[in-house]
Design a protein around this motif. Sequence first.
Motif, mmCIF file in Angstrom:
data_model
loop_
_atom_site.group_PDB
_atom_site.id
_atom_site.type_symbol
_atom_site.label_atom_id
_atom_site.label_comp_id
_atom_site.label_asym_id
_atom_site.label_seq_id
_atom_site.Cartn_x
_atom_site.Cartn_y
_atom_site.Cartn_z
ATOM 1 N N SER A 116 1.365 -0.548 -0.459
ATOM 2 C CA SER A 116 1.090 -1.984 -0.476
ATOM 3 C C SER A 116 -0.172 -2.252 0.336
ATOM 4 O O SER A 116 -0.634 -1.400 1.089
ATOM 5 N N ILE A 117 -0.698 -3.433 0.226
ATOM 6 C CA ILE A 117 -1.929 -3.790 0.929
ATOM 7 C C ILE A 117 -1.704 -3.797 2.439
ATOM 8 O O ILE A 117 -2.619 -3.548 3.213
ATOM 9 N N MET A 118 -0.470 -4.022 2.888
ATOM 10 C CA MET A 118 -0.165 -3.997 4.322
ATOM 11 C C MET A 118 -0.291 -2.596 4.891
ATOM 12 O O MET A 118 -0.441 -2.424 6.093
ATOM 13 N N ASP A 119 -0.236 -1.566 4.025
ATOM 14 C CA ASP A 119 -0.385 -0.195 4.507
ATOM 15 C C ASP A 119 -1.802 0.088 4.985
ATOM 16 O O ASP A 119 -2.035 1.084 5.661
ATOM 17 N N LEU A 120 -2.753 -0.751 4.634
ATOM 18 C CA LEU A 120 -4.105 -0.590 5.166
ATOM 19 C C LEU A 120 -4.147 -0.956 6.644
ATOM 20 O O LEU A 120 -4.902 -0.373 7.410
ATOM 21 N N ILE A 121 -3.317 -1.922 7.048
ATOM 22 C CA ILE A 121 -3.276 -2.353 8.442
ATOM 23 C C ILE A 121 -2.258 -1.536 9.224
ATOM 24 O O ILE A 121 -2.531 -1.065 10.319
ATOM 25 N N PHE A 122 -1.053 -1.363 8.654
ATOM 26 C CA PHE A 122 0.010 -0.584 9.282
ATOM 27 C C PHE A 122 0.347 0.589 8.376
ATOM 28 O O PHE A 122 1.297 0.521 7.594
ATOM 29 N N PRO A 123 -0.417 1.677 8.440
ATOM 30 C CA PRO A 123 -0.232 2.766 7.473
ATOM 31 C C PRO A 123 1.084 3.512 7.658
ATOM 32 O O PRO A 123 1.590 3.664 8.766
ATOM 33 N N GLN A 124 1.627 3.953 6.549
ATOM 34 C CA GLN A 124 2.804 4.812 6.513
ATOM 35 C C GLN A 124 2.692 5.685 5.270
ATOM 36 O O GLN A 124 1.960 5.347 4.352
ATOM 37 N N PRO A 125 3.387 6.825 5.244
ATOM 38 C CA PRO A 125 3.312 7.682 4.058
ATOM 39 C C PRO A 125 3.820 6.950 2.814
ATOM 40 O O PRO A 125 4.713 6.111 2.902
ATOM 41 N N TYR A 126 3.223 7.270 1.677
ATOM 42 C CA TYR A 126 3.671 6.660 0.429
ATOM 43 C C TYR A 126 3.553 7.659 -0.713
ATOM 44 O O TYR A 126 2.840 8.654 -0.616
ATOM 45 N N ILE A 127 4.299 7.371 -1.783
ATOM 46 C CA ILE A 127 4.287 8.185 -2.988
ATOM 47 C C ILE A 127 4.101 7.246 -4.166
ATOM 48 O O ILE A 127 4.760 6.216 -4.247
ATOM 49 N N ASP A 128 3.205 7.615 -5.064
ATOM 50 C CA ASP A 128 2.989 6.825 -6.272
ATOM 51 C C ASP A 128 3.094 7.764 -7.463
ATOM 52 O O ASP A 128 2.407 8.779 -7.508
ATOM 53 N N ILE A 129 3.972 7.423 -8.401
ATOM 54 C CA ILE A 129 4.164 8.240 -9.591
ATOM 55 C C ILE A 129 3.902 7.358 -10.796
ATOM 56 O O ILE A 129 4.506 6.307 -10.935
ATOM 57 N N GLU A 130 2.983 7.796 -11.651
ATOM 58 C CA GLU A 130 2.721 7.025 -12.856
ATOM 59 C C GLU A 130 2.508 7.962 -14.028
ATOM 60 O O GLU A 130 2.133 9.120 -13.865
#
Length: 159
Positions: A116-130
């Motif tokens: 999400s855009i908030m991860d730019l300020i408060f980063p956390q690991p993420y996974i995106d599958i498409e």
Amino acid sequence: MELRKYWEIILRRKWIIISTFLVIFLTAVIGANVATKIYEGKARILVETPPALSSLLTNLGVPQSALPQQQDPTTYTYDTEIALTSIRPLAEKLITNLNLKNKKGETLKYEEIDFSIMDLIFPQPYIDIEQYEDSALLKITGGSTNREEAAKIANELAN
């Protein structure tokens, strides 16, 4: 004649235009330098159809035209959708294996793994599958503030 009037307006308002430009430019520069770097690891998977799936789909009444053709990996098949629905247990296992934490330091939940855009300020690991449009290819993107962790996320889920 109209262009001359526009040019005169611009000349009269040049300090307003310059100051607005500088404020926007400086805000962008400061924001870019303050933002935390987020690294992404990417993997692509070709979902191949096992012969048993073809016979199962035929028995379920799925038309023969919807069944995958082995020669052409870009034909639309149901096996990619089946693979996408079975991702959740794999992602949960990945989270526990890699001990991924959210911004509060708690173990990451499956619902929190989207970027999400908030991860730019408060980063956390993420996974995106498409899924690539109308194909049997999946693109897996793992993101983290740690370069090695981002690559590990994408590679482990691809495995």
